[in-house]
Design an enzyme around this catalytic site. Structure first.
Site, short mmCIF file in Angstrom:
data_model
loop_
_atom_site.label_atom_id
_atom_site.label_comp_id
_atom_site.label_asym_id
_atom_site.label_seq_id
_atom_site.Cartn_x
_atom_site.Cartn_y
_atom_site.Cartn_z
CG HIS A 2 -0.18 -0.08 2.53
ND1 HIS A 2 0.27 1.02 3.22
CD2 HIS A 2 0.19 -1.16 3.25
CE1 HIS A 2 0.88 0.63 4.33
NE2 HIS A 2 0.85 -0.68 4.37
CG ASP A 3 -0.37 4.19 1.39
OD1 ASP A 3 -1.23 4.97 0.94
OD2 ASP A 3 -0.59 3.41 2.34
N GLY A 26 5.07 -1.04 2.62
CA GLY A 26 4.24 0.13 2.44
C GLY A 26 4.99 1.44 2.45
#
Length: 255
Positions: free
Chosen positions: A119-120, A137
């Site tokens: 994520h991200d 992440g």
């Protein structure tokens, strides 16, 4: 173009020539651009935007909810550019509201089998991530980066453009542009001078970057002292990329 066993949600938008293989599932909020080929047994979950002329191989999971325990189902996104190759068993997760709510991958990247992009993450273009590389992440990766097989990248790290990692490297700190690292934990080895020669860079430019590398890594200077010395070198866009990657580091650079 779309196999009869594929399941395409009515809320998905696919260009007219997108190919979808057997047993693939494309959910609502997914947009896929022209010329993209989705193999068999692929799962794509939205909100996800995939550009043109990408190829996604079997068993890839694209746009799934992230593994961050703070995630509570908030609407977050994944954006993938054009001309990417996403091989078998690759997983790419959407962002979280703790960051920008977005995971982004640029153009012309090769993600080999088993790569995970968490994520991200913000991934540039023209990168190669070899088999089973794991990117945690909030990682930022520039352009033209090569990550050797089984590389692990710690969350919030930054890897500058044209950097390289050896196979089985564990990256715990930021890697400046051009720098080659290896080991567990990863340590700096050199700059990617062979890659510079292959890109046709002049001998004078390569010598300048070699001098810059020595100032940071071979002279026993603190980073602040090295940056002051780098400001005295003949300036170029290539040197500026290296210097900017040093200044952008928040975790400290790999030494």
């Amino acid at each position: 173009m779309i196999h009869p066993t594929a399941i395409i949600d009515t809320g998905a938008e696919l260009a007219s020539d997108v190919q979808v293989g057997p047993y693939s599932i494309i959910g609502p909020g997914v947009r896929i651009g022209a010329g993209t080929v989705i193999g068999p047994h692929v799962v794509i979950k939205g909100p996800t935007v995939i550009g043109e002329h990408n190829r996604i191989f079997q068993f890839a999971s694209v746009g799934e909810d992230c593994q961050d325990k703070k995630y509570r189902g908030e609407p977050t996104r994944l954006e993938i550019g054009n001309h990417n190759v996403i091989r078998e068993h690759v997983s790419i997760h959407r962002g979280t509201v703790q960051d920008q709510g977005l995971t982004r991958i640029g153009d012309d990247n090769l993600l080999m089998a088993g790569v995970h992009v968490a994520h991200d993450c913000m991934i540039g273009s023209h990168n190669i991530f070899a088999n089973t590389t794991g990117i945690a992440g909030h990682v930022h990766i520039g352009d033209g980066v090569i990550l050797g097989g089984m590389t692990g990248v710690h969350q919030f790290c930054r890897i500058g453009s044209y950097a390289m990692t050896a196979g089985c490297s564990l990256v715990l700190k930021d890697v400046p542009a051009y720098v080659m690292v290896g080991g567990n934990p990863a340590a700096a080895r050199s700059m990617n001078f062979e890659g510079m020669r292959r890109r046709g860079w002049s001998a004078d430019l390569i010598a300048l970057l070699r001098r810059a590398y020595k100032l940071v890594y071979r002279q026993g200077l603190t980073l602040e002292q090295a940056l002051a010395e780098l400001d005295q070198l003949p300036q170029s866009l290539e040197l500026a990329l290296f210097v900017d990657s040093l200044r952008a580091s928040e975790r400290g650079i790999t030494r």
